[in-house]
Design an enzyme around this catalytic site. Structure first.
Site, PDB file in Angstrom:
ATOM      1  N   ARG A  99       0.881  -1.184   0.000  1.00 54.43           N
ATOM      2  CA  ARG A  99       0.000   0.000   0.000  1.00 54.43           C
ATOM      3  C   ARG A  99       0.903   1.214   0.000  1.00 54.43           C
ATOM      4  NH1 ARG A  99      -5.228   1.178   3.661  1.00 54.43           N
ATOM      5  NH2 ARG A  99      -6.023  -0.141   1.990  1.00 54.43           N
ATOM      6  N   HIS A 126      -7.252   0.624  -6.462  1.00 50.82           N
ATOM      7  CA  HIS A 126      -7.421  -0.253  -5.293  1.00 50.82           C
ATOM      8  C   HIS A 126      -8.114  -1.529  -5.812  1.00 50.82           C
ATOM      9  CE1 HIS A 126      -7.633  -1.570  -1.291  1.00 50.82           C
ATOM     10  NE2 HIS A 126      -8.428  -0.685  -0.744  1.00 50.82           N
ATOM     11  N   GLN A 129     -10.045  -4.101  -3.518  1.00 52.16           N
ATOM     12  CA  GLN A 129     -11.326  -3.564  -3.048  1.00 52.16           C
ATOM     13  C   GLN A 129     -12.404  -3.747  -4.116  1.00 52.16           C
ATOM     14  OE1 GLN A 129     -11.968  -1.933   0.071  1.00 52.16           O
ATOM     15  NE2 GLN A 129     -14.015  -2.409  -0.673  1.00 52.16           N
ATOM     16  N   ASP A 221     -17.281   6.743  -1.313  1.00 52.93           N
ATOM     17  CA  ASP A 221     -16.000   6.620  -0.597  1.00 52.93           C
ATOM     18  C   ASP A 221     -15.755   7.971   0.077  1.00 52.93           C
ATOM     19  OD1 ASP A 221     -13.437   5.949   0.250  1.00 52.93           O
ATOM     20  OD2 ASP A 221     -12.522   6.022  -1.744  1.00 52.93           O
ATOM     21  N   CYS A 261     -16.412   1.408   0.587  1.00 50.89           N
ATOM     22  CA  CYS A 261     -15.223   0.570   0.822  1.00 50.89           C
ATOM     23  C   CYS A 261     -14.778   0.612   2.276  1.00 50.89           C
ATOM     24  CB  CYS A 261     -14.086   1.024  -0.094  1.00 50.89           C
ATOM     25  SG  CYS A 261     -13.673   2.761   0.088  1.00 50.89           S
ATOM     26  N   ARG A 289     -13.407  -8.962   1.310  1.00 45.91           N
ATOM     27  CA  ARG A 289     -11.987  -8.687   1.091  1.00 45.91           C
ATOM     28  C   ARG A 289     -11.168  -9.922   1.456  1.00 45.91           C
ATOM     29  NH1 ARG A 289      -9.994  -3.477   1.335  1.00 45.91           N
ATOM     30  NH2 ARG A 289      -8.016  -4.483   0.842  1.00 45.91           N
TER      31      ARG A 289
HETATM   32  N1   CP Z   1     -11.129  -0.423   2.426  1.00 41.96           N
HETATM   33  C1   CP Z   1      -9.869  -0.495   2.876  1.00 41.96           C
HETATM   34  O1   CP Z   1      -8.921  -0.724   2.125  1.00 41.96           O
HETATM   35  O2   CP Z   1      -9.749  -0.343   4.233  1.00 41.96           O
HETATM   36  P1   CP Z   1      -8.399  -0.096   5.029  1.00 41.96           P
HETATM   37  O3   CP Z   1      -7.859   1.231   4.599  1.00 41.96           O
HETATM   38  O4   CP Z   1      -8.788  -0.117   6.479  1.00 41.96           O
HETATM   39  O5   CP Z   1      -7.435  -1.198   4.696  1.00 41.96           O
HETATM   40  N1  NVA Z   2      -9.957   6.526  -1.333  1.00 35.45           N
HETATM   41  C1  NVA Z   2      -9.586   6.088  -0.007  1.00 35.45           C
HETATM   42  C2  NVA Z   2      -9.816   4.620   0.137  1.00 35.45           C
HETATM   43  C3  NVA Z   2      -9.530   4.067   1.507  1.00 35.45           C
HETATM   44  C4  NVA Z   2      -9.715   2.579   1.563  1.00 35.45           C
HETATM   45  C5  NVA Z   2      -8.135   6.445   0.259  1.00 35.45           C
HETATM   46  O1  NVA Z   2      -7.300   6.311  -0.634  1.00 35.45           O
HETATM   47  O2  NVA Z   2      -7.825   6.878   1.383  1.00 35.45           O
END
Ligand code: CP
Ligand code: NVA
Length: 308
Positions: A99, A126, A129, A221, A261, A289
Site C-alpha cells: 500500500r 485499489h 477492493q 468513498d 469501501c 476482502r
Molecule cells: N477499504 C480499505 O482498504 O480499508 P483499510 O484502509 O482499512 O485497509
Molecule cells: N480513497 C480512499 C480509500 C480508503 C480505503 C483512500 O485512498 O484513502
C-alpha cells in the site's frame, strides 16, 4: 493471471470469472492449508484496518504466514531504494503486498521483484477492493452484465478500479462528482474502450440524482483520501451535495445495494441511517476482502507452482 496484480487491467474477464468461482469455494470452506510454509510480506506506507487484517487472516487460513512491515520499519525509498527493498524481499518471501502513496512505487517494486506483487491501494487504484465489491454484487444479483453502479463522490483510486471492473464484467457505471474531481482521463478512455467490446456504458456527470436514477448499486468513498489531508476543509464544502442519504436511495432501484469501501465518515459521504439501513452491504464488502484476496494469492502462486 499475470505475475502481479497492480491494476484491474491485469485481469481478463475470464480470469475475473474464475476468481469469483474460487472465492465462492473458499468462502464455503475457509481453512485450506494450500499455502503451507509460504510467507506474504505486507508493506504499508499508509494506515489500514481491513487490508492488513484480511491479508493476515487470509494467509493464516491458507496455512501460511504474513509479515507486517509498517511505514516506519522500512521507510520505502528513503532508508533504502524501492528496487533494493524488492531485491531483498524476493529472497525471503513468496509474495508481496504493498500500500503506497505513488502507484509508480508499486510498479517499481513489481519490476524489481521475481515474486508476485499485489497492489493494496495506491493513489491510482485499489483493485482488491473493487474485486471484493463486484463479488459482493455478484453474490446478491448473480449477474453483473447490464447492472448499473453509480459512484457518488471523488473520482479517486477506488472509483478507477470499480470503473475498470465494471467494463470487464459488462456492467454500466456512472460517476457523479464535482467539477475538477473527475476520474483520471486515461482510465476513463481505457474504460470506454473495454466497454465498446464488452457492453456497458460509462457516464461522468455532476448530476447526483440523475446518476442515482434506478441504480442497482449506489457506491461512495471518503471525500478526503489518505494523503490529501491538507485539502480537508475545501473538500468538505465542495463535496457536500455528494452524499448518499435516504432521499438519494429513493431515486435508485427498489432493491439497490448501498456500498462503501470503508472507513466511512458518517454524516459526510454517507448518513448513518443509510449505512445501517436495509440496503447497506458495507460489512459484506469488508468480509469479502478476506475471501477474494485468498483467491488472488492462490491464483498468483499457482503460476509460480507454489500451491500444494
Ligand atoms: N477499504 C480499505 O482498504 O480499508 P483499510 O484502509 O482499512 O485497509
Ligand atoms: N480513497 C480512499 C480509500 C480508503 C480505503 C483512500 O485512498 O484513502
Amino acid at each position: 493471471m499475470k505475475k502481479d496484480l497492480l491494476s484491474i487491467n491485469d485481469m481478463t474477464p475470464d480470469q475475473i470469472n474464475a476468481l469469483f468461482v474460487l472465492t465462492e469455494k473458499l468462502k464455503k470452506n475457509p481453512f485450506q492449508p494450500v499455502l503451507h510454509h509460504q510467507t506474504l510480506a505486507m508493506i504499508f506506507e499508509k494506515p489500514s484496518l481491513r487490508t492488513r487484517a484480511t491479508f493476515e487472516v487470509g494467509m493464516t487460513q491458507l496455512g501460511g504466514h504474513a509479515l507486517y512491515l509498517q511505514p516506519s520499519d522500512i521507510k520505502l525509498g528513503q532508508r533504502e531504494s524501492v528496487a533494493d527493498v524488492a531485491r531483498n524481499l524476493e529472497r525471503w518471501v513468496s509474495i508481496v503486498m504493498a500500500r503506497t502513496f505513488l502507484h509508480s512505487t508499486i510498479t517499481e517494486l513489481a519490476e524489481n521483484c521475481s515474486v508476485p506483487v499485489i497492489n493494496a491501494l495506491s493513489d491510482i487504484e485499489h483493485p482488491c477492493q473493487a474485486l471484493a465489491d463486484f463479488f459482493t454484487v455478484y453474490e446478491h444479483r448473480k449477474n453483473l452484465k447490464g447492472i448499473k453502479m453509480a459512484f457518488i463522490g471523488d473520482g479517486n483510486n477506488v472509483c478507477h478500479s470499480l470503473m475498470l471492473l465494471a467494463a470487464k464484467t459488462g456492467a454500466s457505471f456512472v460517476v457523479a462528482c464535482p467539477e475538477g474531481y473527475e476520474p483520471d482521463e486515461k482510465i476513463v478512455n481505457e474504460t470506454k474502450a473495454i466497454m465498446k467490446q464488452n457492453g456497458g456504458t460509462l457516464t461522468v456527470t455532476c448530476a447526483v440524482e440523475e446518476a442515482a436514477d434506478r441504480a442497482d448499486a449506489l457506491y461512495t468513498d471518503v471525500w478526503v483520501s489518505m494523503g490529501q489531508e491538507s485539502e480537508t476543509s475545501e473538500r468538505k464544502s465542495i463535496f457536500q451535495p455528494y452524499q448518499i442519504n435516504s432521499a438519494l436511495v429513493k431515486k435508485a432501484a427498489p432493491n439497490v445495494l448501498v456500498m462503501h469501501c470503508l472507513p466511512a465518515h458518517r454524516g459526510e459521504e454517507i448518513t448513518s441511517e443509510v449505512m445501517d439501513g436495509p440496503h447497506s452491504v458495507v460489512f459484506d464488502q469488508a468480509e469479502n476482502r478476506l475471501h477474494i484476496q485468498k483467491a488472488i494469492m492462490i491464483s498468483l502462486l499457482q503460476k509460480q507452482n507454489l500451491v500444494i
